[in-house]
Design a protein around this motif. Structure first.
Motif, mmCIF file in Angstrom:
data_model
loop_
_atom_site.group_PDB
_atom_site.id
_atom_site.type_symbol
_atom_site.label_atom_id
_atom_site.label_comp_id
_atom_site.label_asym_id
_atom_site.label_seq_id
_atom_site.Cartn_x
_atom_site.Cartn_y
_atom_site.Cartn_z
ATOM 1 N N UNK A 54 0.819 -1.212 0.000
ATOM 2 C CA UNK A 54 0.000 0.000 0.000
ATOM 3 C C UNK A 54 0.861 1.273 0.000
ATOM 4 N N UNK A 55 2.185 1.103 -0.023
ATOM 5 C CA UNK A 55 3.111 2.236 -0.176
ATOM 6 C C UNK A 55 3.178 2.604 -1.666
ATOM 7 N N UNK A 56 3.255 3.902 -1.986
ATOM 8 C CA UNK A 56 3.297 4.321 -3.400
ATOM 9 C C UNK A 56 4.424 3.674 -4.215
ATOM 10 N N UNK A 57 5.586 3.421 -3.606
ATOM 11 C CA UNK A 57 6.706 2.835 -4.353
ATOM 12 C C UNK A 57 6.455 1.387 -4.766
ATOM 13 N N UNK A 58 5.405 0.778 -4.226
ATOM 14 C CA UNK A 58 5.123 -0.638 -4.513
ATOM 15 C C UNK A 58 3.900 -0.821 -5.425
ATOM 16 N N UNK A 99 3.677 -1.284 -8.439
ATOM 17 C CA UNK A 99 3.949 -2.226 -9.520
ATOM 18 C C UNK A 99 3.568 -3.668 -9.174
ATOM 19 N N UNK A 100 3.358 -3.974 -7.899
ATOM 20 C CA UNK A 100 3.088 -5.342 -7.451
ATOM 21 C C UNK A 100 1.719 -5.811 -7.945
ATOM 22 N N UNK A 101 1.674 -7.029 -8.486
ATOM 23 C CA UNK A 101 0.422 -7.621 -8.980
ATOM 24 C C UNK A 101 -0.233 -8.526 -7.942
ATOM 25 N N UNK A 102 0.574 -9.256 -7.182
ATOM 26 C CA UNK A 102 0.050 -10.237 -6.218
ATOM 27 C C UNK A 102 -0.346 -9.509 -4.925
ATOM 28 N N UNK A 120 0.872 -7.063 2.930
ATOM 29 C CA UNK A 120 2.141 -7.569 3.467
ATOM 30 C C UNK A 120 2.597 -8.864 2.791
ATOM 31 N N UNK A 121 1.730 -9.479 1.975
ATOM 32 C CA UNK A 121 2.043 -10.808 1.453
ATOM 33 C C UNK A 121 3.155 -10.798 0.407
ATOM 34 N N UNK A 122 3.019 -10.045 -0.651
ATOM 35 C CA UNK A 122 4.062 -10.034 -1.684
ATOM 36 C C UNK A 122 5.390 -9.540 -1.116
ATOM 37 N N UNK A 123 5.399 -8.463 -0.301
ATOM 38 C CA UNK A 123 6.675 -8.086 0.317
ATOM 39 C C UNK A 123 7.290 -9.222 1.145
#
Length: 139
Positions: free
Chosen positions: A72-76, A78-81, A87-90
């Motif tokens: 939910x951070x702006x830098x992330x 790009x994450x699809x999952x 917290x899951x994909x990180x």
């Protein structure tokens, strides 16, 4: 000889399992050999870290939080999952950057850890989990 150790977590952080591992080695009766630990999950990892100063663990957690922030951070963006929460994909990325298995020599019937070393499960998810760590000793 093999066993499965259980570690219950309460969210992200380091959970020491040195006592469980030492008990397993002692009960196995092996005086010299190689201990292998393997975590059966993709969103946590294993590490050997200092067990004397809790700031070491806090700093490590903060480093990984900054390195791989929540989705939910702006830098992330790009994450699809994202179906299992922010917290899951990180957590999967952090596990890929760290170890899912450890090899530790057994000497004189004990894991050959240094004076300030402890064995930790590094939980990367924000909620509680029950984690399984397979322990195997070869003599």
């Amino acid at each position: 000889m093999q066993t499965t150790l259980t570690v219950r977590t309460e969210g992200a952080g380091l959970y020491e399992l040195t006592d469980q591992v030492e008990r397993y080695v002692r009960e196995a009766g092996v005086t010299e050999g190689l201990l292998t630990l393997f975590v059966q999950h993709t969103s946590c990892s294993l590490c050997i870290q200092e067990n004397a100063d809790p700031d070491v663990q806090r700093d490590l957690q903060e480093f990984f939080r900054r390195l791989v922030p929540s989705t939910d951070e702006p830098s992330m963006r790009w994450v699809r999952h994202t179906t299992e929460g922010p917290d899951d994909k990180p957590a999967h990325i952090k596990a890929a950057l760290t170890a899912v298995s450890l090899s530790i020599p057994v000497m004189n019937g004990r894991p050959a850890l240094g004076q300030w070393q402890g064995i930790y499960l590094f939980e990367h998810r924000a909620v509680a989990h029950t984690r399984r760590v397979v322990a195997h000793i070869s003599d």
